[in-house]
Design a protein around this motif. Structure first.
Motif, PDB file in Angstrom:
ATOM      1  N   PHE A 223       0.811  -1.224   0.000  1.00  0.00           N
ATOM      2  CA  PHE A 223       0.000   0.000   0.000  1.00  0.00           C
ATOM      3  C   PHE A 223       0.839   1.267   0.000  1.00  0.00           C
ATOM      4  CE2 PHE A 223      -2.701  -3.265   1.869  1.00  0.00           C
ATOM      5  CZ  PHE A 223      -3.821  -3.133   1.064  1.00  0.00           C
ATOM      6  N   GLY A 224       2.100   1.185   0.309  1.00  0.00           N
ATOM      7  CA  GLY A 224       2.946   2.367   0.340  1.00  0.00           C
ATOM      8  C   GLY A 224       3.092   2.908   1.745  1.00  0.00           C
ATOM      9  N   GLU A 225       3.149   4.244   1.879  1.00  0.00           N
ATOM     10  CA  GLU A 225       3.388   4.862   3.182  1.00  0.00           C
ATOM     11  C   GLU A 225       2.216   4.690   4.136  1.00  0.00           C
ATOM     12  OE1 GLU A 225       4.937   8.836   3.156  1.00  0.00           O
ATOM     13  OE2 GLU A 225       6.018   8.458   1.295  1.00  0.00           O
ATOM     14  N   VAL A 226       1.013   4.582   3.616  1.00  0.00           N
ATOM     15  CA  VAL A 226      -0.183   4.436   4.441  1.00  0.00           C
ATOM     16  C   VAL A 226      -0.848   3.118   4.088  1.00  0.00           C
ATOM     17  CG1 VAL A 226      -2.436   5.410   5.005  1.00  0.00           C
ATOM     18  CG2 VAL A 226      -0.517   6.932   4.507  1.00  0.00           C
ATOM     19  N   SER A 227      -1.117   2.311   5.116  1.00  0.00           N
ATOM     20  CA  SER A 227      -1.808   1.053   4.869  1.00  0.00           C
ATOM     21  C   SER A 227      -2.992   0.954   5.820  1.00  0.00           C
ATOM     22  CB  SER A 227      -0.869  -0.141   5.036  1.00  0.00           C
ATOM     23  OG  SER A 227      -0.386  -0.180   6.359  1.00  0.00           O
TER      24      SER A 227
END
Length: 54
Positions: A26-30
């Protein structure tokens, strides 16, 4: 620096590594729901362990 991070990740239990791998998609935010759908029940168990440690 990379070797240090890899060493710390390598000491984690397999379930925790699976959760981190899924979260990284998801990247930096999950989101817990998204991670849980990728790894199933393991995400719930890892979350419960994290909460228990405080």
């Amino acid at each position: 620096m990379l070797a240090m991070v890899q060493a710390r990740l390598g000491r984690l239990p397999p379930g925790a590594r699976a959760v981190l791998r899924a979260a990284s998609v998801f990247g930096e935010v999950s989101w817990a729901g998204g991670v849980a759908s990728l790894v199933g029940g393991e995400a719930r168990r890892a979350t419960a362990r994290k909460r228990a440690r405080g």
